[in-house]
Design a protein around this motif. Structure first.
Motif, mmCIF file in Angstrom:
data_model
loop_
_atom_site.group_PDB
_atom_site.id
_atom_site.type_symbol
_atom_site.label_atom_id
_atom_site.label_comp_id
_atom_site.label_asym_id
_atom_site.label_seq_id
_atom_site.Cartn_x
_atom_site.Cartn_y
_atom_site.Cartn_z
ATOM 1 N N VAL A 162 0.842 -1.205 0.000
ATOM 2 C CA VAL A 162 0.000 0.000 0.000
ATOM 3 C C VAL A 162 0.875 1.253 0.000
ATOM 4 N N THR A 163 1.943 1.236 0.801
ATOM 5 C CA THR A 163 2.869 2.369 0.842
ATOM 6 C C THR A 163 3.498 2.606 -0.517
ATOM 7 N N ARG A 164 4.000 1.537 -1.119
ATOM 8 C CA ARG A 164 4.663 1.630 -2.424
ATOM 9 C C ARG A 164 3.722 2.155 -3.512
ATOM 10 N N SER A 165 2.453 1.809 -3.418
ATOM 11 C CA SER A 165 1.489 2.189 -4.456
ATOM 12 C C SER A 165 1.172 3.676 -4.473
ATOM 13 N N GLY A 166 1.398 4.358 -3.336
ATOM 14 C CA GLY A 166 1.038 5.763 -3.229
ATOM 15 C C GLY A 166 -0.328 5.989 -2.610
ATOM 16 N N ALA A 167 -1.012 4.915 -2.221
ATOM 17 C CA ALA A 167 -2.356 5.053 -1.648
ATOM 18 C C ALA A 167 -2.340 5.854 -0.349
ATOM 19 N N LEU A 168 -1.261 5.737 0.427
ATOM 20 C CA LEU A 168 -1.192 6.481 1.683
ATOM 21 C C LEU A 168 -0.997 7.973 1.440
ATOM 22 N N VAL A 169 -0.324 8.317 0.354
ATOM 23 C CA VAL A 169 -0.202 9.724 -0.027
ATOM 24 C C VAL A 169 -1.561 10.265 -0.432
ATOM 25 N N GLU A 170 -2.280 9.496 -1.234
ATOM 26 C CA GLU A 170 -3.615 9.912 -1.675
ATOM 27 C C GLU A 170 -4.569 10.072 -0.500
ATOM 28 N N ALA A 171 -4.369 9.245 0.547
ATOM 29 C CA ALA A 171 -5.232 9.314 1.726
ATOM 30 C C ALA A 171 -4.824 10.430 2.687
ATOM 31 N N GLY A 172 -3.739 11.125 2.380
ATOM 32 C CA GLY A 172 -3.281 12.208 3.241
ATOM 33 C C GLY A 172 -2.517 11.741 4.455
ATOM 34 N N LEU A 173 -2.101 10.464 4.479
ATOM 35 C CA LEU A 173 -1.366 9.927 5.622
ATOM 36 C C LEU A 173 0.142 10.089 5.468
ATOM 37 N N MET A 174 0.587 10.426 4.270
ATOM 38 C CA MET A 174 2.008 10.644 3.994
ATOM 39 C C MET A 174 2.162 11.811 3.038
ATOM 40 N N ALA A 175 3.287 12.494 3.156
ATOM 41 C CA ALA A 175 3.639 13.505 2.164
ATOM 42 C C ALA A 175 4.353 12.827 1.006
ATOM 43 N N PRO A 176 4.172 13.303 -0.215
ATOM 44 C CA PRO A 176 4.896 12.689 -1.344
ATOM 45 C C PRO A 176 6.401 12.881 -1.199
ATOM 46 N N ARG A 177 7.150 11.842 -1.514
ATOM 47 C CA ARG A 177 8.610 11.863 -1.430
ATOM 48 C C ARG A 177 9.198 11.333 -2.740
ATOM 49 N N GLU A 178 10.412 11.770 -3.031
ATOM 50 C CA GLU A 178 11.129 11.200 -4.167
ATOM 51 C C GLU A 178 11.535 9.759 -3.856
ATOM 52 N N HIS A 179 11.985 9.529 -2.618
ATOM 53 C CA HIS A 179 12.334 8.193 -2.144
ATOM 54 C C HIS A 179 11.517 7.915 -0.888
ATOM 55 N N THR A 180 10.837 6.786 -0.835
ATOM 56 C CA THR A 180 10.039 6.422 0.336
ATOM 57 C C THR A 180 10.569 5.139 0.948
ATOM 58 N N GLY A 181 10.787 5.148 2.247
ATOM 59 C CA GLY A 181 11.242 3.952 2.938
ATOM 60 C C GLY A 181 10.147 2.911 3.032
ATOM 61 N N ILE A 182 10.512 1.650 2.876
ATOM 62 C CA ILE A 182 9.567 0.535 2.918
ATOM 63 C C ILE A 182 10.024 -0.464 3.974
ATOM 64 N N GLY A 183 9.074 -1.064 4.668
ATOM 65 C CA GLY A 183 9.382 -2.095 5.657
ATOM 66 C C GLY A 183 9.175 -1.614 7.074
ATOM 67 N N TRP A 184 8.410 -2.378 7.847
ATOM 68 C CA TRP A 184 8.031 -1.993 9.205
ATOM 69 C C TRP A 184 8.749 -2.782 10.277
ATOM 70 N N ASP A 185 8.826 -4.115 10.131
ATOM 71 C CA ASP A 185 9.394 -4.881 11.243
ATOM 72 C C ASP A 185 10.664 -5.612 10.855
ATOM 73 N N VAL A 186 11.472 -5.848 11.890
ATOM 74 C CA VAL A 186 12.848 -6.258 11.648
ATOM 75 C C VAL A 186 13.324 -7.177 12.759
ATOM 76 N N ALA A 187 14.244 -8.060 12.408
ATOM 77 C CA ALA A 187 15.021 -8.825 13.389
ATOM 78 C C ALA A 187 16.481 -8.625 13.050
ATOM 79 N N GLY A 188 17.308 -8.498 14.076
ATOM 80 C CA GLY A 188 18.719 -8.288 13.816
ATOM 81 C C GLY A 188 19.527 -8.199 15.087
ATOM 82 N N VAL A 189 20.678 -7.564 14.981
ATOM 83 C CA VAL A 189 21.634 -7.478 16.077
ATOM 84 C C VAL A 189 21.912 -6.009 16.378
ATOM 85 N N VAL A 190 21.867 -5.644 17.657
ATOM 86 C CA VAL A 190 22.180 -4.270 18.046
ATOM 87 C C VAL A 190 23.618 -3.960 17.631
ATOM 88 N N ASP A 191 23.771 -2.871 16.884
ATOM 89 C CA ASP A 191 25.076 -2.492 16.352
ATOM 90 C C ASP A 191 25.658 -1.291 17.093
#
Length: 318
Positions: free
Chosen positions: A51-80
């Motif tokens: 949904v984020t990638r499609s631009g639907a959140l921009v159309e809904a007014g939940l995001m401002a349009p960006r040239e580059h938009t970050g994708i991905g919410w959850d993560v597993a990894g190691v504290v660096d």
């Protein structure tokens, strides 16, 4: 002069189909006060990413349009690296975390991710990174949705989409709270729903969902967690003055018959996430792909039929 450290990430350049996902090289982010930097081992591909990638959140007014938009919410990894004032975590510690900000230039599809320490928790003991990464967004959504329903031990709850990513956690958590679960799922998923703790299973394609549920539970269920977004069909299965929760993106029905209707908006909560991580929940992985194949992962998720979650990893050997 010291060269600036760089990392790989996948971002959306503009908005549209999976073709807008591009691999880029960007400066390595630095944690600020109260933050941690995580070396990403796995990031989950979720419907909200599409949904984020499609631009639907921009159309809904939940995001401002960006040239580059970050994708991905959850993560597993190691504290660096730790930002100032962080004492709850240590470098080298395995963790999971959730980014709940919509409007960002970098997301979890990256080699490193900076999160507030309050959005991070120790990883589930013994879980591989791919499995651990499936927990934050979907597990917290299920947990916070059940909290909104405000049911008590012995109450009956209907969970639609009961073997999906959120629905599966909802069934499992509801059963552990002493709730009796009616799961709405396909015939092929009945065994899975029952293994998660469902007492009854009704068909996913049933024309009369409310009738099927009310034959099992006369008067209707105390609450419904509508992960499938069925709206009025699920609400009709709820007893008068019961409770109903739908996910963001679902169509919230009117509060007929005095039913309390809620729409769930996720929020990061490291303490609650730590509790989930300690519960030995069912963590389902469909496949693990290299970060550069994010577009393929999006296409596969959009096509449907995925059991469990697709994961992306920056590791060269993935």
């Amino acid at each position: 002069m010291i060269a600036e450290e760089k990392m790989r990430a996948v971002v959306a350049r503009g908005y549209g189909g999976s073709e807008v996902l591009k691999s880029v090289t960007v400066p390595l982010p630095e944690p600020g006060p109260g933050q941690v930097r995580i070396r990403v081992e796995a990031a989950t591909v979720n419907p909200v990413d599409l949904v984020t990638r499609s631009g639907a959140l921009v159309e809904a007014g939940l995001m401002a349009p960006r040239e580059h938009t970050g994708i991905g919410w959850d993560v597993a990894g190691v504290v660096d690296r730790l930002g100032g004032g962080v004492t709850a975590f240590a470098p080298g510690q395995r963790v999971i975390g959730l980014r709940d900000l919509l409007d960002v230039s970098l997301g979890a599809y990256a080699e490193y991710l900076v999160l507030d320490a309050t959005a991070v928790a120790p990883a589930p003991p013994g879980a591989c990174p791919a499995a651990a990464a499936t927990l934050p967004l979907n597990g917290l959504t299920a947990l916070q949705s059940l909290d909104l329903l405000d049911l008590v031990t012995g109450d009956v709850v209907l969970v639609t989409g009961a073997t999906g990513a959120v629905g599966g956690f909802a069934v499992e958590l509801a059963a552990r709270r002493g709730l009796r679960v009616v799961a709405q799922a396909g015939a092929d998923d009945e065994e899975c729903a029952r293994s998660l703790g469902a007492e009854w299973v009704v068909g996913r394609d049933a024309c009369d969902l409310a009738g099927d549920v009310r034959r099992l539970v006369p008067g209707g269920v105390a609450g419904a967690l509508d992960t499938a977004g069925l709206g009025i069909r699920a609400l009709a299965a709820v007893r008068t003055r019961g409770s109903y929760v739908t996910m963001v993106g679902g169509s919230a029905p009117p509060p007929l018959r005095g039913i309390c209707v809620h729409q769930q908006w996720i929020s990061a909560d490291g303490g609650a996430l730590a509790g989930l991580a300690a519960m030995d929940l069912s963590l389902r992985v469909a496949d693990v792909l290299p970060l550069e194949r994010a577009a393929e992962a999006h296409d596969r998720l959009a096509a449907g039929g995925i059991r469990g979650r697709l994961l992306l990893t920056p590791a060269d050997e993935a």
